[in-house]
Design a protein around this motif. Structure first.
Motif, PDB file in Angstrom:
ATOM      1  N   ILE A 104       0.836  -1.204   0.000  1.00 13.78           N
ATOM      2  CA  ILE A 104       0.000   0.000   0.000  1.00 13.78           C
ATOM      3  C   ILE A 104       0.867   1.249   0.000  1.00 13.78           C
ATOM      4  N   ALA A 105       1.966   1.242   0.746  1.00  9.51           N
ATOM      5  CA  ALA A 105       2.873   2.391   0.763  1.00  9.51           C
ATOM      6  C   ALA A 105       3.530   2.575  -0.597  1.00  9.51           C
ATOM      7  N   GLU A 106       3.878   1.464  -1.235  1.00  6.88           N
ATOM      8  CA  GLU A 106       4.457   1.551  -2.575  1.00  6.88           C
ATOM      9  C   GLU A 106       3.440   2.096  -3.572  1.00  6.88           C
ATOM     10  N   LYS A 107       2.174   1.684  -3.458  1.00 10.40           N
ATOM     11  CA  LYS A 107       1.133   2.161  -4.370  1.00 10.40           C
ATOM     12  C   LYS A 107       0.892   3.659  -4.175  1.00 10.40           C
ATOM     13  N   VAL A 108       0.830   4.105  -2.928  1.00 10.77           N
ATOM     14  CA  VAL A 108       0.669   5.536  -2.647  1.00 10.77           C
ATOM     15  C   VAL A 108       1.864   6.293  -3.206  1.00 10.77           C
ATOM     16  N   GLY A 109       3.062   5.775  -2.974  1.00 13.87           N
ATOM     17  CA  GLY A 109       4.271   6.410  -3.495  1.00 13.87           C
ATOM     18  C   GLY A 109       4.280   6.471  -5.010  1.00 13.87           C
ATOM     19  N   GLU A 110       3.820   5.398  -5.648  1.00 17.20           N
ATOM     20  CA  GLU A 110       3.758   5.363  -7.112  1.00 17.20           C
ATOM     21  C   GLU A 110       2.785   6.418  -7.642  1.00 17.20           C
ATOM     22  N   ASP A 111       1.635   6.539  -6.994  1.00 15.58           N
ATOM     23  CA  ASP A 111       0.647   7.527  -7.417  1.00 15.58           C
ATOM     24  C   ASP A 111       1.187   8.952  -7.272  1.00 15.58           C
ATOM     25  N   ILE A 112       1.834   9.218  -6.151  1.00 11.27           N
ATOM     26  CA  ILE A 112       2.384  10.563  -5.926  1.00 11.27           C
ATOM     27  C   ILE A 112       3.544  10.831  -6.870  1.00 11.27           C
ATOM     28  N   TRP A 113       4.373   9.837  -7.111  1.00 10.52           N
ATOM     29  CA  TRP A 113       5.489  10.016  -8.039  1.00 10.52           C
ATOM     30  C   TRP A 113       4.966  10.341  -9.436  1.00 10.52           C
ATOM     31  N   ALA A 114       3.874   9.708  -9.838  1.00  7.87           N
ATOM     32  CA  ALA A 114       3.283  10.001 -11.152  1.00  7.87           C
ATOM     33  C   ALA A 114       2.870  11.468 -11.243  1.00  7.87           C
ATOM     34  N   VAL A 115       2.304  11.995 -10.171  1.00 10.27           N
ATOM     35  CA  VAL A 115       1.918  13.415 -10.153  1.00 10.27           C
ATOM     36  C   VAL A 115       3.159  14.300 -10.141  1.00 10.27           C
ATOM     37  N   ILE A 116       4.154  13.938  -9.332  1.00  9.70           N
ATOM     38  CA  ILE A 116       5.388  14.739  -9.240  1.00  9.70           C
ATOM     39  C   ILE A 116       6.030  14.887 -10.612  1.00  9.70           C
ATOM     40  N   LYS A 117       6.169  13.793 -11.344  1.00  6.33           N
ATOM     41  CA  LYS A 117       6.937  13.839 -12.589  1.00  6.33           C
ATOM     42  C   LYS A 117       6.124  14.253 -13.818  1.00  6.33           C
ATOM     43  N   SER A 118       4.798  14.330 -13.706  1.00  4.22           N
ATOM     44  CA  SER A 118       3.962  14.583 -14.884  1.00  4.22           C
ATOM     45  C   SER A 118       4.341  15.832 -15.691  1.00  4.22           C
ATOM     46  N   PRO A 119       4.555  17.008 -15.091  1.00  2.00           N
ATOM     47  CA  PRO A 119       4.887  18.163 -15.935  1.00  2.00           C
ATOM     48  C   PRO A 119       6.284  18.051 -16.557  1.00  2.00           C
ATOM     49  N   PHE A 120       7.176  17.332 -15.891  1.00  2.00           N
ATOM     50  CA  PHE A 120       8.544  17.206 -16.383  1.00  2.00           C
ATOM     51  C   PHE A 120       8.616  16.213 -17.543  1.00  2.00           C
ATOM     52  N   THR A 121       7.773  15.192 -17.499  1.00  2.00           N
ATOM     53  CA  THR A 121       7.699  14.224 -18.595  1.00  2.00           C
ATOM     54  C   THR A 121       7.221  14.921 -19.862  1.00  2.00           C
ATOM     55  N   LYS A 122       6.214  15.781 -19.715  1.00  2.00           N
ATOM     56  CA  LYS A 122       5.683  16.522 -20.866  1.00  2.00           C
ATOM     57  C   LYS A 122       6.743  17.442 -21.474  1.00  2.00           C
ATOM     58  N   LYS A 123       7.643  17.960 -20.643  1.00  2.00           N
ATOM     59  CA  LYS A 123       8.695  18.879 -21.106  1.00  2.00           C
ATOM     60  C   LYS A 123       9.991  18.147 -21.458  1.00  2.00           C
ATOM     61  N   ASN A 124       9.980  16.806 -21.381  1.00  2.00           N
ATOM     62  CA  ASN A 124      11.175  15.984 -21.637  1.00  2.00           C
ATOM     63  C   ASN A 124      12.347  16.359 -20.744  1.00  2.00           C
ATOM     64  N   ILE A 125      12.065  16.627 -19.489  1.00  2.00           N
ATOM     65  CA  ILE A 125      13.104  16.917 -18.504  1.00  2.00           C
ATOM     66  C   ILE A 125      13.355  15.644 -17.709  1.00  2.00           C
ATOM     67  N   GLU A 126      14.627  15.227 -17.658  1.00  2.00           N
ATOM     68  CA  GLU A 126      14.976  14.009 -16.921  1.00  2.00           C
ATOM     69  C   GLU A 126      14.930  14.281 -15.430  1.00  2.00           C
ATOM     70  N   MET A 127      14.248  13.407 -14.709  1.00  2.00           N
ATOM     71  CA  MET A 127      14.084  13.568 -13.261  1.00  2.00           C
ATOM     72  C   MET A 127      15.141  12.771 -12.512  1.00  2.00           C
ATOM     73  N   PRO A 128      15.875  13.401 -11.600  1.00  2.00           N
ATOM     74  CA  PRO A 128      16.790  12.644 -10.740  1.00  2.00           C
ATOM     75  C   PRO A 128      15.968  11.848  -9.733  1.00  2.00           C
ATOM     76  N   ILE A 129      16.225  10.540  -9.635  1.00  2.00           N
ATOM     77  CA  ILE A 129      15.398   9.730  -8.734  1.00  2.00           C
ATOM     78  C   ILE A 129      16.206   8.936  -7.716  1.00  2.00           C
ATOM     79  N   ASN A 130      17.491   9.191  -7.594  1.00  2.00           N
ATOM     80  CA  ASN A 130      18.261   8.514  -6.554  1.00  2.00           C
ATOM     81  C   ASN A 130      18.009   9.247  -5.245  1.00  2.00           C
ATOM     82  N   ILE A 131      17.020   8.791  -4.507  1.00  2.00           N
ATOM     83  CA  ILE A 131      16.579   9.452  -3.287  1.00  2.00           C
ATOM     84  C   ILE A 131      17.619   9.365  -2.179  1.00  2.00           C
TER      85      ILE A 131
END
Length: 119
Positions: free
Chosen positions: A25-52
Motif C-alpha cells: 500500500i505504501a508503494e502504491k501511494v508512493g507510485e501515485d504521488i510520483w506520477a503526479v510529481i513527474k507529470s509536468p517534467f515528462t511533458k517537457k522531456n526533462i529528466e528527473m533525478p530519482i536517486n533518493i
C-alpha cells in the motif's frame, strides 16, 4: 500548504516506491504521488533525478519541483490532492492489535490526534 511542506511530504510519501521497499500500500501511494510529481517534467522531456539516497539528486529534484510549483498553480493543486489522498489511504489501512494480559489502569489507543490529551 506551503511549497516546502508540500514538496517534503510528497517526496516522503513517494520514497517507498522509489526505493522499492515497504508494504504494497505504501508503494502504491508512493507510485501515485510520483506520477503526479513527474507529470509536468515528462511533458517537457526533462529528466528527473530519482536517486533518493543522493543528497545532490534529492536537492535537484526538490528545486525542480519548487520551480514548477511557483510557475504552475494547477500542478501545486494536483500535488496537494495527491498527498491528501495518499495520507487518507495510508490511514485507512492502519491496523492496531492490542492484547492486555493484566489489569489495565489507564489506556489510550490513538490513530491520530488533533488536540490535547489529558489523563
Amino acid at each position: 500548504m506551503e511549497p516546502i511542506t508540500l514538496i517534503t511530504t510528497a517526496l516522503t510519501l513517494a520514497t517507498p516506491f522509489l526505493l522499492k521497499t515497504g508494504e504494497s500500500i505504501a508503494e502504491k501511494v508512493g507510485e501515485d504521488i510520483w506520477a503526479v510529481i513527474k507529470s509536468p517534467f515528462t511533458k517537457k522531456n526533462i529528466e528527473m533525478p530519482i536517486n533518493i539516497n543522493s543528497e545532490e539528486e534529492k536537492n535537484k529534484l526538490f528545486n525542480l519541483i519548487q520551480n514548477e510549483i511557483a510557475e504552475n498553480a494547477q500542478y501545486k493543486e494536483e500535488l496537494t490532492v495527491a498527498i491528501e489522498n495518499g495520507k487518507q489511504q495510508l490511514n485507512s489501512y492502519s491496523q492496531q492489535n492490542i492484547n492486555n494480559n493484566a489489569e489495565v489502569q489507564k489506556q489510550i489507543n490513538i490513530q491520530s490526534n488533533t488536540g490535547s490529551i489529558q489523563m
